[in-house]
Every structure is written in C-alpha cells, then in structure tokens.
Write an enzyme that holds these catalytic residues in place. Sequence first.
Site, PDB file in Angstrom:
ATOM      1  N   GLU A  77     -18.403  11.487 -30.848  1.00 26.15           N
ATOM      2  CA  GLU A  77     -18.630  12.928 -31.300  1.00 26.15           C
ATOM      3  C   GLU A  77     -18.232  13.931 -30.170  1.00 26.15           C
ATOM      4  O   GLU A  77     -18.809  15.022 -30.082  1.00 26.15           O
ATOM      5  CB  GLU A  77     -20.035  12.722 -31.527  1.00 26.15           C
ATOM      6  N   TYR A 123     -41.255  31.221 -27.653  1.00 22.88           N
ATOM      7  CA  TYR A 123     -40.228  30.449 -26.997  1.00 22.88           C
ATOM      8  C   TYR A 123     -39.121  29.854 -27.870  1.00 22.88           C
ATOM      9  O   TYR A 123     -38.007  29.605 -27.399  1.00 22.88           O
ATOM     10  CB  TYR A 123     -40.968  29.417 -26.173  1.00 22.88           C
TER      11      TYR A 123
END
Length: 215
Positions: A77, A123
């Site tokens: 990948e 966040y």
Amino acid sequence: MSVHDANRLREQIATLGKSLFDRGLTMGSSGNISVRLDDGGWLMTPTNACLGRLDPARISRLDRDGRLLDGDAPTKESFLHRAMYDERPQSGAIVHLHSTHSVAVSCLPDIDPCDCIPPLTAYYVMRVGRLPLVPYHIPGDPALGDAVRGLAGKHSVVLLANHGPVVAGKNLEAAVYATEELEETAKLYLLLRGHNPRGLTPEQVAELEARFPRD
Ligand SMILES: [Zn+2]
C-alpha cells in the site's frame, strides 16, 4: 539526515506500531506507517509485517523515487502514502489502518461522502477536520492512488470506503494522535446514531479552525 536520526525514527515507528497493535487499532498484518526523511526518501513498514512486532532494522528505506535502499520490501500500500506525500509537502508521516470503528463508518450507506463524521468534539475538528470518503477500489488498484491524490491537497485525513483511514501528520506522533482521534470519534458517532446528537455548530467549528489551524 544522520544515521542516528534515521535509526531513532525506525525505533519510533516500531514503538508506536506496537502501541497501536496492542490497543487493537490494527490487527494481523494490516496497517502501515511511513515517515518522510530529509533526503526526500521514506522509511516504510514492510509488506506482510505485523505492526505489533516490527524489527526496526528491517523497516524499508526508500529513496525519493521509491526505490528500496535497505530493509525488507515495503508495504503493497506504499502508493497510498506516495499519493498523500506528493500533495502534502507539509506532512512528515502517514499512518494507514484498518481500524474497526473507522472502517465501520466507511461502510455506512448514508454518510456524507464530503464529510463522513460530523464535528462532535473540538479535538476531532482540530486533528481531523472535514473527512472525505474515497470510493471503493480493489486492493492495489493504482486508481485508488489517483483518487487519494485528488483529495490530499485539501485534507490531511481521507477515509477509504470499506477499507480504512489514511492519516497524514507533520510528524509521526501527530499522525498517530490524529488516527486515534478519528477512531475514537468514529466510535462515538456509531454510539450516537439514532440519538440525534448535538454536534458543534458551524460557528464553533469556524472558531476552532481560526484558532487552531491544521497543517
Ligand atoms: Zn489498507
């Protein structure tokens, strides 16, 4: 970059890989991590390696053209990482996992492909932001790299449909934190489905983006 610095980064990849594995964020030999080096090359986790048992000395080192300089052959990948780095000169590290809750969200039929998870927490907005969905491709299809490349300029994190997230950060620690934030927010999103949750308002998101700009 000195040999000492490269060796420190190899150790950091192994330490954080084990941490992700030990907490169940990645399973088997899935998931891969890379770090960009000063010479334009990369360190990358090897193909078929378990992130929980990485040998720092066998981590792949590639030159700026992707040729293997030392270590084992890189993850199959690696083209996903290249696609992100090509569009994001500000990014120094990438984490790609098949983390369960993020993959679960990527399989839902009714998510917004431009923004897969709503802004539930501050966040999440600060570390991930707007999360686009990349359409499903068979593993190894180069068209998947092109699809990631098309989004990576504007997004440090993309979600591959029925597959998992690709997360860039200014360094490895930042990429790991963003990966963890995404996975926990995906879990929250799944917990809250059907509960009509109150997310952050567009004004609250805009305030966060102005005060805490992402890379
Ligand atoms: Zn994958």
